[in-house]
Design a protein around this motif. Sequence first.
Motif, PDB file in Angstrom:
ATOM      1  N   PHE A 247       0.828  -1.204   0.000  1.00 15.45           N
ATOM      2  CA  PHE A 247       0.000   0.000   0.000  1.00 15.45           C
ATOM      3  C   PHE A 247       0.865   1.257   0.000  1.00 15.45           C
ATOM      4  CE2 PHE A 247      -1.976   3.395   2.510  1.00 15.45           C
ATOM      5  CZ  PHE A 247      -3.109   3.643   1.766  1.00 15.45           C
ATOM      6  N   CYS A 248       1.884   1.277   0.873  1.00 14.80           N
ATOM      7  CA  CYS A 248       2.756   2.448   0.967  1.00 14.80           C
ATOM      8  C   CYS A 248       3.508   2.688  -0.338  1.00 14.80           C
ATOM      9  CB  CYS A 248       3.745   2.269   2.119  1.00 14.80           C
ATOM     10  SG  CYS A 248       2.996   2.305   3.757  1.00 14.80           S
ATOM     11  N   LEU A 249       4.081   1.632  -0.883  1.00 13.86           N
ATOM     12  CA  LEU A 249       4.836   1.773  -2.140  1.00 13.86           C
ATOM     13  C   LEU A 249       3.980   2.353  -3.258  1.00 13.86           C
ATOM     14  CD1 LEU A 249       6.831  -1.569  -2.021  1.00 13.86           C
ATOM     15  CD2 LEU A 249       7.865   0.634  -2.608  1.00 13.86           C
ATOM     16  N   ILE A 250       2.786   1.830  -3.412  1.00 13.50           N
ATOM     17  CA  ILE A 250       1.921   2.269  -4.512  1.00 13.50           C
ATOM     18  C   ILE A 250       1.465   3.713  -4.318  1.00 13.50           C
ATOM     19  CG2 ILE A 250      -0.336   1.889  -5.577  1.00 13.50           C
ATOM     20  CD1 ILE A 250       0.161  -1.155  -5.057  1.00 13.50           C
ATOM     21  N   THR A 251       1.067   4.058  -3.106  1.00 17.66           N
ATOM     22  CA  THR A 251       0.539   5.410  -2.872  1.00 17.66           C
ATOM     23  C   THR A 251       1.620   6.483  -2.933  1.00 17.66           C
ATOM     24  OG1 THR A 251       0.644   4.930  -0.488  1.00 17.66           O
ATOM     25  CG2 THR A 251      -1.501   4.707  -1.573  1.00 17.66           C
ATOM     26  N   TRP A 252       2.814   6.210  -2.325  1.00 18.52           N
ATOM     27  CA  TRP A 252       3.839   7.259  -2.398  1.00 18.52           C
ATOM     28  C   TRP A 252       4.387   7.391  -3.825  1.00 18.52           C
ATOM     29  CZ3 TRP A 252       7.259   3.389   0.358  1.00 18.52           C
ATOM     30  CH2 TRP A 252       8.427   3.088  -0.355  1.00 18.52           C
TER      31      TRP A 252
ATOM     32  N   PHE B 273      10.464  13.065 -12.179  1.00 17.04           N
ATOM     33  CA  PHE B 273       9.447  12.643 -11.210  1.00 17.04           C
ATOM     34  C   PHE B 273       8.552  11.538 -11.782  1.00 17.04           C
ATOM     35  CE2 PHE B 273      10.159  16.991  -9.376  1.00 17.04           C
ATOM     36  CZ  PHE B 273      10.591  16.565  -8.143  1.00 17.04           C
ATOM     37  N   ILE B 274       8.188  11.653 -13.033  1.00 14.73           N
ATOM     38  CA  ILE B 274       7.314  10.653 -13.648  1.00 14.73           C
ATOM     39  C   ILE B 274       8.018   9.296 -13.705  1.00 14.73           C
ATOM     40  CG2 ILE B 274       6.167   9.983 -15.798  1.00 14.73           C
ATOM     41  CD1 ILE B 274       5.660  13.021 -16.265  1.00 14.73           C
TER      42      ILE B 274
ATOM     43  N   LEU C  79       6.832   5.858 -11.619  1.00 18.26           N
ATOM     44  CA  LEU C  79       6.425   4.628 -12.309  1.00 18.26           C
ATOM     45  C   LEU C  79       7.210   3.413 -11.823  1.00 18.26           C
ATOM     46  CD1 LEU C  79       6.017   5.926 -15.982  1.00 18.26           C
ATOM     47  CD2 LEU C  79       4.189   5.179 -14.435  1.00 18.26           C
ATOM     48  N   ILE C  80       8.491   3.599 -11.528  1.00 15.75           N
ATOM     49  CA  ILE C  80       9.316   2.487 -11.027  1.00 15.75           C
ATOM     50  C   ILE C  80       8.771   1.981  -9.693  1.00 15.75           C
ATOM     51  CG2 ILE C  80      11.595   1.899 -10.092  1.00 15.75           C
ATOM     52  CD1 ILE C  80      12.772   3.841 -12.204  1.00 15.75           C
ATOM     53  N   GLY C  81       8.467   2.892  -8.775  1.00 10.04           N
ATOM     54  CA  GLY C  81       7.941   2.498  -7.463  1.00 10.04           C
ATOM     55  C   GLY C  81       6.572   1.849  -7.569  1.00 10.04           C
ATOM     56  N   LEU C  82       5.757   2.346  -8.476  1.00 10.84           N
ATOM     57  CA  LEU C  82       4.411   1.784  -8.662  1.00 10.84           C
ATOM     58  C   LEU C  82       4.497   0.319  -9.089  1.00 10.84           C
ATOM     59  CD1 LEU C  82       1.443   2.753  -8.579  1.00 10.84           C
ATOM     60  CD2 LEU C  82       1.651   3.263 -11.014  1.00 10.84           C
TER      61      LEU C  82
END
Length: 428
Positions: free
Chosen positions: A70-75, A157-158, A162-165
Amino acid sequence: MLGLVFINVMINYLDRSNLSVAAASLSKDLELSTVQMGLIFSAFGWSYALLQIPGGLIADRFGPRILYAFCLITWSITTLLQGFARGFVGLFGLRLATGAFEAPCYPINNRIVTSWFPNQERASAIALYVSGQFIGLAFFTPVLVTIQYYFGWQGLFITTGLIGLLWGFIWYFFYRDPLEHKRVNAEELDYIEKGGGLISGKKDNPAQPSIWKWVNIKQVFSNRTLWGVYIGQFSLNAMLWFFLTWFPTYLVKYRGFNFLKSGYLASIPFLAACAGLLISGFLSDYLIRKGKSIGVARKTPIIIGLIISISIVGANYSNDAASIIFFMALAFFGAGMGLISWVFVSILSPKHLIGLTGGVFNFMGNLASIVVPIVIGFLVKGGDFKPALVFIGVIALIGACSYIFLVGKIEQAPATNEEVKSKNPLEV
């Protein structure tokens, strides 16, 4: 499992530091002053620090697999959206949101390591996953600089968002606690538990008292040794947040480094910090195996590191690039030595409050992420960066004194009366 956490930490710090890479270009495009940039640099820290205690409580309540995903996707989503910011207010708000969603991560990291590793291996494990922040920044800072050079700060930033998502979904697919992992046998579980590891979700553990009570928060704020560790962590994070925020701007704007060249030179202190961290972690565990006391084995590398980190002031008396980078690398090497300090959370905290203690510890340390960027923004508005480096050096000295004079005998905090009653109801 440790490898997965290592990658989490790398992505975590790329999304904290991408603003520092973008700062010179972004501040020009959005017409932001040094004071405004100081506030934007600190925005992450406001929400991140203030939510550490709730983050620690949440880490004690929910499993690492779901919460970390959850944290990874939201941040990562908020990181991506920073590429579309058009002014101070929008960027400040998105950095606040990024800090909020990252808040539970280090309490979760500590809980994972406490579940998977016995005491005698824990400092090394912490050193390895924390090294992810420095290895990631060392090797990817030149990449981030190159991305910005060709695609602008918006593309930076983009891309990082995307990598973290994507990684958030990979984490959820692969991570498991020890009891849930199909390849973990009874012998390994026994080895972890006999070594002081806390097996998450063990079904035959007695019921734990609720952590959502004022008495628990009071306990982790009233221990003198913990306060010494909290102050020390603030000092270490002060050095860290200088490098995560103002360091690239210092090289380009105040020392006249070429932007692309600065990306490569900026990676050297991060490599030095990684070396200090790994040396400290393995040395500390080696001293434990050789029979040294926990106090000597855990405190000595941190104190030495904080003293070394005062050397950042030497950059004020250097004019050539090699000397400047040398003092920066030496100081960050010392700070890296100190960052095994997370080991004290599992040693000093009551067993049922590891997440909460980790949250308080990270809250106190990350107050530096608020204070340092803002103070530096005011100190350098006249065009002179020397007072800012003196400020960082003085904080490092305070941290060393805290470990020397405040952090006493290293032992686990005693259980509260409530915890004792919950375990022995017939003895009340």
